[in-house]
Design an enzyme around this catalytic site. Structure first.
Site, short mmCIF file in Angstrom:
data_model
loop_
_atom_site.label_atom_id
_atom_site.label_comp_id
_atom_site.label_asym_id
_atom_site.label_seq_id
_atom_site.Cartn_x
_atom_site.Cartn_y
_atom_site.Cartn_z
CG HIS A 95 -0.16 -0.03 2.53
ND1 HIS A 95 0.45 1.09 3.08
CD2 HIS A 95 0.10 -1.05 3.37
CE1 HIS A 95 1.04 0.75 4.21
NE2 HIS A 95 0.86 -0.55 4.41
CD GLU B 119 2.47 -6.05 8.05
OE1 GLU B 119 2.67 -7.27 7.84
OE2 GLU B 119 3.15 -5.15 7.55
#
Length: 220
Positions: free
Chosen positions: A11, A88
């Site tokens: 990202h 994550e």
């Protein structure tokens, strides 16, 4: 079973990235600079005919995925989907803390002082185990827990992919680094984490994973 390619993108920069805070399952928005590098990456990938697009369920990944798909040659056929398996790493008690301090607290009892040193000397799986042990609530993911959900995610993609598909997957720094360290093809060194909006290429072939390119920068 078939062979297909996953374009795994980190990202864009977030406010927690900017402030050097632990950002696992917690989230913060993209900064203006993060949006801009995502737009630049989108232009570099615009002619890649993605068959499908996925992101983790974190807003930073969802927003980056939309920027990429909106510029893609196949945008009319892409419907970005959340895939929580590629979140994550979960840092438990340490979520939101200063990253340097959190990793020092976790690693110092093992003779290490930084995440980068741990990556080089003991590997990221061991660092995950150390963090779960250091978490007073023991909520942080260890390596076994982490890989169970990641591998389930790959199996899901196997079930929807077709031969020679190119699939976009927007994920996270430590997740991309962990996958690359575990499944690298041996032609690159995986010590430092990938830059925001960098590209890592993952091939799934007959249920096997191999990372063929790591952290290639798409923007200057």
């Amino acid at each position: 079973m078939m062979k297909y390619t996953i374009y795994m993108l980190r990202h864009g920069q977030t406010w927690f990235n900017r402030y050097n805070k632990m950002q696992g399952w917690s989230d913060s928005p993209l900064t203006p600079a993060g949006e801009e590098v995502a737009r630049q990456a989108a232009q570099r990938l615009s002619n890649v005919a993605f068959a499908a697009a996925f992101s983790s369920d974190a807003r930073r990944a969802i927003d980056t995925c939309k920027i990429i798909t909106d510029a893609n040659i196949n945008k009319e056929h892409l419907h970005p989907t959340k895939l929580i398996n590629f979140r994550e790493q979960f840092y438990g008690y340490f979520e939101g803390m200063n990253s340097t301090e959190a990793w020092y607290m976790t690693l110092k009892p093992h003779g290490l002082t930084s995440f980068q040193e741990a990556a080089k000397k003991v590997g990221l799986d061991k660092a995950k185990d150390y963090m779960k042990a250091a978490d007073p609530f023991h909520d942080a993911e260890n390596a076994a827990e982490y890989w169970e959900r990641i591998n389930t995610g790959f199996e899901y993609l196997d079930g929807i992919a077709h031969e020679n598909d190119k699939i976009l997957l927007v994920s996270h720094g430590t997740t991309i680094q962990s996958i690359s360290m575990k499944y690298g093809d041996g032609t690159f060194v995986v010590n430092a984490g990938p830059a925001n909006s960098s590209l890592t290429t993952v091939v799934r072939n007959q249920g096997q994973t191999i990372v063929t390119d790591y952290a290639r920068k798409l923007v200057d």
